[in-house]
Design an enzyme around this catalytic site. Structure first.
Site, PDB file in Angstrom:
ATOM      1  CG  ASP A 179      22.295 -49.212   7.558  1.00  0.00           C
ATOM      2  OD1 ASP A 179      22.437 -48.142   6.964  1.00  0.00           O
ATOM      3  OD2 ASP A 179      22.947 -50.225   7.271  1.00  0.00           O
ATOM      4  CD1 TRP A 222      25.209 -46.915   8.551  1.00  0.00           C
ATOM      5  CD2 TRP A 222      26.651 -46.147   7.018  1.00  0.00           C
ATOM      6  NE1 TRP A 222      25.349 -45.564   8.762  1.00  0.00           N
ATOM      7  CE2 TRP A 222      26.225 -45.063   7.828  1.00  0.00           C
ATOM      8  CE3 TRP A 222      27.543 -45.886   5.989  1.00  0.00           C
ATOM      9  CZ2 TRP A 222      26.666 -43.753   7.647  1.00  0.00           C
ATOM     10  CZ3 TRP A 222      27.987 -44.580   5.790  1.00  0.00           C
ATOM     11  CH2 TRP A 222      27.563 -43.543   6.604  1.00  0.00           C
ATOM     12  CG  ASP A 223      22.784 -53.376   5.693  1.00  0.00           C
ATOM     13  OD1 ASP A 223      23.697 -54.114   6.080  1.00  0.00           O
ATOM     14  OD2 ASP A 223      21.697 -53.282   6.283  1.00  0.00           O
ATOM     15  CG  LEU A 224      22.220 -49.836   0.316  1.00  0.00           C
ATOM     16  CD1 LEU A 224      21.514 -48.603  -0.205  1.00  0.00           C
ATOM     17  CD2 LEU A 224      21.684 -51.087  -0.375  1.00  0.00           C
ATOM     18  N   GLY A 274      27.913 -53.930   1.143  1.00  0.00           N
ATOM     19  CA  GLY A 274      27.709 -54.937   0.113  1.00  0.00           C
ATOM     20  C   GLY A 274      28.621 -54.731  -1.084  1.00  0.00           C
TER      21      GLY A 274
END
Length: 405
Positions: free
Chosen positions: A135, A164-166, A169
């Site tokens: 991110d 963006w990671d969230l 995922g």
């Protein structure tokens, strides 16, 4: 034992940090058996901050709830073969690999597919070329740090939420389930690739940021104002800060009614020649509208405002610290069925969230993260059919480790 909507599904996870562990945990909280494989000393994120006084990672525990932990020495050929056997083990609802490590060596899709031709592998990448990204490197390219922060600040302002990671995922969980549905129909597996950067770029397009720039418009910083509608922060008489939003027409009219400014708003609309029932025109008139609302907020305490706003249709919230959220907000407590106080190995009793999704309006009881290697023996014996003697031999050779090794 898991008994959720994905009960029976077996996924092997080889991962670190946020996106892939979150995708695996989402599946685990829905009832899938998610087996996390780590090296002898844990993964790259096994000591990731925040940590306890004895260096136990609260981060790792938070992102690995409801999983099983297997520890294998993957630096050795025999250990890699064990890990591959777990990934490709038979079973109609098995043969799933979720990883954010490069798909080469023992994680090479074609190599694994040679052992199970209907394998579904989902690989999270930094960018579409397989390069590294997080991110904090994606956001600067998107331009968002130039939109974040007070209006009078010059330069870039990062934010702390790995958005963006969230999203990646959650998309990883969706991607695996979508590929599973196709395999169920056709019998064909596949290698699904999901790039963090592509997720971010797609969202920038979905929300109109790219189209706005394509039209030659450079969005500015607006501090705590809600872009494109009315919304901003105010300070109460007792020094508390609240956020008030009038995004929809219903929210806006409710706010005007409870603050008693409806007639003043009508007069302002006539004076400015605008229609304040339109959210964009409320944004243009935000300073004048804030000047009408600010005295009302400033003359009342937070307790008084809470009593007035409750059940009024006003969209609002107070600003509070994470400590205040934890200790004073009933939504972040066992009063909310999402949470339970659970004993987390190595940490103690922790307020633990389960899955936000409610199937048939039921919350599943959250489960803690395992201790590293807690399930090594059981998984290798159950999934690969090893005898206790065979497992003991692997343990004595240092190829595997349990939580009590």
């Amino acid at each position: 034992m898991n008994d959720g909507i994905l009960h029976g599904m077996r996924v092997v996870e080889v991962s670190a940090f946020v996106a892939a562990p979150l995708g695996g945990m989402t599946l685990a909280q829905m009832g899938a058996e998610v087996i996390r494989i780590d090296g002898l000393e844990g993964g790259l994120d096994y000591r990731r901050w925040p940590v306890t006084e004895d260096n136990t990672s609260l981060f790792w525990a938070g992102l690995n709830k409801a999983k099983r932990s297997v520890v294998i020495d993957i630096t050795k050929a025999q250990g890699r073969e064990l890990a591959q056997a777990l990934i490709t083990a038979p079973g109609k609802d098995a043969g799933f690999l979720l990883t954010n490590f490069p798909p080469r060596g023992w994680l090479d899709y074609e190599t694994l597919r040679g052992q199970r031709d209907d394998l579904i592998q989902l690989t999270i990448q930094g960018d579409r070329h397989g390069g590294s990204a997080v991110d904090y490197t994606v956001n600067p390219r998107l331009g968002l740090p130039y939109l974040t922060g007070p209006q009078d600040v010059y330069g870039a302002v990062n934010h702390v939420l790995p958005a963006w990671d969230l999203i990646t995922g959650q998309m990883a969980a969706v991607g695996l389930l979508s590929a599973e549905r196709q395999r169920d129909r056709s019998g064909v597996g596949q290698h699904v690739k999901l790039a963090l950067e592509d997720v971010a770029l797609a969202v920038m397009g979905h929300l109109g940021f790219l189209a706005e720039a394509q039209r030659g418009e450079q969005r500015q910083r607006y501090g705590n104002d809600l872009f494109g509608a009315f919304g901003r922060d105010f300070v109460t008489r007792d020094g508390q800060r609240i956020m008030v939003v009038g995004l929809t027409l219903k929210q806006w009219r409710s706010l005007c009614e409870v603050t008693g400014i409806s007639e003043q708003v009508d007069a302002l609309a006539q004076q400015l020649g605008v229609d304040l029932n339109r959210e964009g025109e409320r944004f243009e008139a935000r300073k004048a509208l804030a000047a009408l609302i600010s005295p009302w907020v400033a003359s009342r305490t937070l307790e008084e405002i809470t009593a007035i706003f409750e059940d009024s249709g006003v969209c609002w919230s107070r600003y509070q610290s994470i400590c205040t959220l934890l200790h004073e907000d009933p939504s972040c407590s066992e009063q909310n069925p999402l949470f339970k106080l659970l004993e987390q190995p190595g940490i103690g009793r922790v307020l633990t969230p389960g899955l936000p999704l409610r199937f048939n309006d039921q919350h599943r009881t959250p489960q803690p993260a395992p201790q590293l290697g807690a399930d090594t023996e059981a998984v290798l014996m159950d999934v690969l059919g090893l005898s206790s003697g065979e497992f003991g031999a692997l343990h004595d050779q240092g190829l595997v480790r349990t939580s009590v090794s």
